[in-house]
Scaffold this active site. Structure first.
Site, PDB file in Angstrom:
ATOM      1  N   ARG A  42     -14.299 -13.375  14.434  1.00 19.35           N
ATOM      2  CA  ARG A  42     -14.031 -11.943  14.281  1.00 19.35           C
ATOM      3  C   ARG A  42     -13.108 -11.355  15.335  1.00 19.35           C
ATOM      4  NH1 ARG A  42     -18.761 -13.206  11.938  1.00 19.35           N
ATOM      5  NH2 ARG A  42     -18.709 -14.718  13.598  1.00 19.35           N
ATOM      6  N   THR A  43     -13.391 -11.657  16.592  1.00 13.07           N
ATOM      7  CA  THR A  43     -12.640 -10.980  17.656  1.00 13.07           C
ATOM      8  C   THR A  43     -11.184 -11.428  17.634  1.00 13.07           C
ATOM      9  OG1 THR A  43     -14.693 -11.038  18.887  1.00 13.07           O
ATOM     10  CG2 THR A  43     -12.740 -10.385  20.110  1.00 13.07           C
ATOM     11  N   LYS A  88      -2.792 -30.699  31.672  1.00 11.32           N
ATOM     12  CA  LYS A  88      -2.008 -31.428  32.675  1.00 11.32           C
ATOM     13  C   LYS A  88      -2.377 -31.004  34.092  1.00 11.32           C
ATOM     14  CE  LYS A  88       1.858 -30.741  29.727  1.00 11.32           C
ATOM     15  NZ  LYS A  88       3.246 -30.320  29.708  1.00 11.32           N
ATOM     16  N   ARG A 133     -10.198 -14.232  25.768  1.00  8.57           N
ATOM     17  CA  ARG A 133     -11.628 -14.571  25.813  1.00  8.57           C
ATOM     18  C   ARG A 133     -11.755 -15.805  26.681  1.00  8.57           C
ATOM     19  NH1 ARG A 133     -15.762 -15.002  20.783  1.00  8.57           N
ATOM     20  NH2 ARG A 133     -15.664 -12.764  21.129  1.00  8.57           N
ATOM     21  N   HIS A 193     -18.251  -7.699  26.897  1.00  9.48           N
ATOM     22  CA  HIS A 193     -17.483  -7.790  25.646  1.00  9.48           C
ATOM     23  C   HIS A 193     -17.140  -6.335  25.283  1.00  9.48           C
ATOM     24  CE1 HIS A 193     -15.908  -9.189  21.967  1.00  9.48           C
ATOM     25  NE2 HIS A 193     -16.890  -9.958  21.539  1.00  9.48           N
TER      26      HIS A 193
HETATM   27  N1  ASP Z   1     -19.656 -12.891  18.880  1.00  8.31           N
HETATM   28  C1  ASP Z   1     -20.387 -12.284  19.953  1.00  8.31           C
HETATM   29  C2  ASP Z   1     -19.886 -12.795  21.281  1.00  8.31           C
HETATM   30  O1  ASP Z   1     -18.914 -13.513  21.319  1.00  8.31           O
HETATM   31  C3  ASP Z   1     -21.853 -12.463  19.773  1.00  8.31           C
HETATM   32  C4  ASP Z   1     -22.299 -13.899  19.616  1.00  8.31           C
HETATM   33  O2  ASP Z   1     -21.474 -14.826  19.692  1.00  8.31           O
HETATM   34  O3  ASP Z   1     -23.493 -14.075  19.410  1.00  8.31           O
HETATM   35  O4  ASP Z   1     -20.439 -12.440  22.288  1.00  8.31           O
HETATM   36  N1   CP Z   2     -18.634 -10.507  17.468  1.00 13.48           N
HETATM   37  C1   CP Z   2     -17.840 -11.498  17.930  1.00 13.48           C
HETATM   38  O1   CP Z   2     -17.366 -11.463  19.076  1.00 13.48           O
HETATM   39  O2   CP Z   2     -17.560 -12.454  17.018  1.00 13.48           O
HETATM   40  P1   CP Z   2     -16.698 -13.779  17.278  1.00 13.48           P
HETATM   41  O3   CP Z   2     -17.409 -14.527  18.379  1.00 13.48           O
HETATM   42  O4   CP Z   2     -16.671 -14.489  15.976  1.00 13.48           O
HETATM   43  O5   CP Z   2     -15.349 -13.342  17.755  1.00 13.48           O
END
Ligand code: ASP
Ligand code: CP
Length: 361
Positions: free
Chosen positions: A87-88, A116, A137, A170
């Site tokens: 999603r993110t 490397k 991330r 987050h």
């Molecule tokens: N997608 C969210 C996160 O990356 C929640 C999860 O992974 O449970 O923190």
């Molecule tokens: N809610 C969330 O961060 O989803 P993803 O980990 O799939 O990005």
């Protein structure tokens, strides 16, 4: 929010030692960074929510969508995701497409020159040479802050958006959660005064940690932290709530809290942080929602989840109007578009278009 301060004027050691509530003043400058929930004010959240809805409405018509694509057509974004994401990653990418930004990505450090022996710091500095924004991330808590600080000490400081760091923050998820709460409670007085219940792995759930703090910006809130003892919310978050004067309850009794919840925010066990599978030994069977609970949950309750889910929400309730988690996910695209546009200071152009053409709902 305190007066703007500059990252380039502070040493990393001094910056790192600051309390979260003081760090935010360093992220408001030019360029602004989005790194922690604590940098937001309520006014900023409201501005972003309004803009997100406007972008969504403008985007409904082809002329509007074409206009939006011109807003950041001179910019490029780098998506650096050193941890898995659906999603993110996708919603930031889609938000960039809506605004006309081109995107590049590294989704797996094993495909970059980190293999490397290049340090993560040098890798990000490399990305910033080609991009006008870094959306990142990373498994290491605080690394996005480190990147922003580091770039402020080079000749090329591009804005950094933290798309999830370690188990600590987050912030863009918290933005979409606030947007979802605001939309869910539009007809029942908004977010103020509501009972928000967090359930599951609150110890290591970064979405909960960011959202809990953002909710301190609203009046008369009561937050409930419902989890088995080893997965309960950290004392650092409770200290922040105490300092903000936000009421909270810490409990493992989900059944008794369900009927009074205005929002229930379910989370998955974050077992990627286990050292040796220890969370599989914790009994989490009473920290789930199934069809059998829907009679005791209020008609107006918003059932949320940052997703991905496992068994904590039964698929049987997916079509119940109270289950807002799929909408919540899509809201992420609009609020991230609002955030990215605001980061580049081009929000007035979208607001002007909206006022001129008044696109319908
Ligand atoms: N997608 C969210 C996160 O990356 C929640 C999860 O992974 O449970 O923190
Ligand atoms: N809610 C969330 O961060 O989803 P993803 O980990 O799939 O990005």
């Amino acid at each position: 929010m305190a007066e703007e301060k500059k990252l380039r004027d502070i040493s990393w050691k001094e910056f790192k030692a600051l309390p979260l509530t003081e760090k935010g003043a360093y992220f408001q400058g030019d360029p602004p960074h989005t790194l922690i929930a604590q940098q937001f004010t309520r006014a900023k959240l409201e501005e972003l929510c309004t803009l997100a809805t406007r972008i969504k409405r403008i985007n409904k018509r082809r002329e509007g969508a074409n206009f939006l694509k011109t807003l950041l057509s001179d910019k490029r974004a780098m998506l650096y995701f050193a941890q898995p994401s659906s999603r993110t990653y996708l919603s930031h990418n889609a938000a960039c497409q809506i605004l006309g930004l081109d995107t590049m990505d590294v989704r797996d450090s094993s495909t970059s020159s980190e293999v490397k022996g290049e340090s993560p710091e040098d890798s990000v500095r490399t990305f910033s040479s080609y991009a006008d924004m870094i959306i990142m991330r990373h498994p290491k808590g605080g690394f996005a802050e480190r990147v922003a600080w580091m770039m402020a000490h080079t000749g090329r400081e591009v804005p950094v958006l933290n798309a999830g760091s370690g188990s600590d923050q987050h912030p863009t998820q918290a933005l979409l959660d606030i947007y979802t709460l605001a939309r869910s409670f539009e007809d029942i007085g908004g977010i103020d005064g509501k009972h928000v219940v967090f359930v599951g792995d609150l110890q290591r759930g970064r979405t909960v940690r960011s959202l809990a703090w953002m909710l301190t910006l609203y009046k008369d809130m009561t937050l409930y932290f419902v989890a088995p003892e080893p997965l309960q919310i950290g004392q650092d978050i409770l200290d922040l709530l105490d300092a903000a004067g936000t009421k909270y309850v810490v409990t493992d009794d989900f059944a008794s809290i369900m009927p009074i919840a205005d929002a229930i925010y379910m989370t998955r066990i974050q077992d990627e942080w286990d050292a040796a599978g220890e969370s599989s030994t914790i009994d989490t069977s009473s920290f789930r929602i199934g069809a059998e609970h829907m009679d005791i949950i209020k008609d107006t309750t918003a059932i949320m989840h940052p997703l991905p889910r496992r068994q904590e929400i039964s698929t049987e309730i997916d079509n119940d109007p109270r289950a807002v988690y799929w909408r919540q996910m899509r809201n992420g695209m609009w609020i991230r578009a609002a955030l990215i546009l605001t980061t580049f200071g081009r929000q007035d152009e979208a607001n002007q278009y909206y006022d001129d053409y008044k696109p319908g709902t």
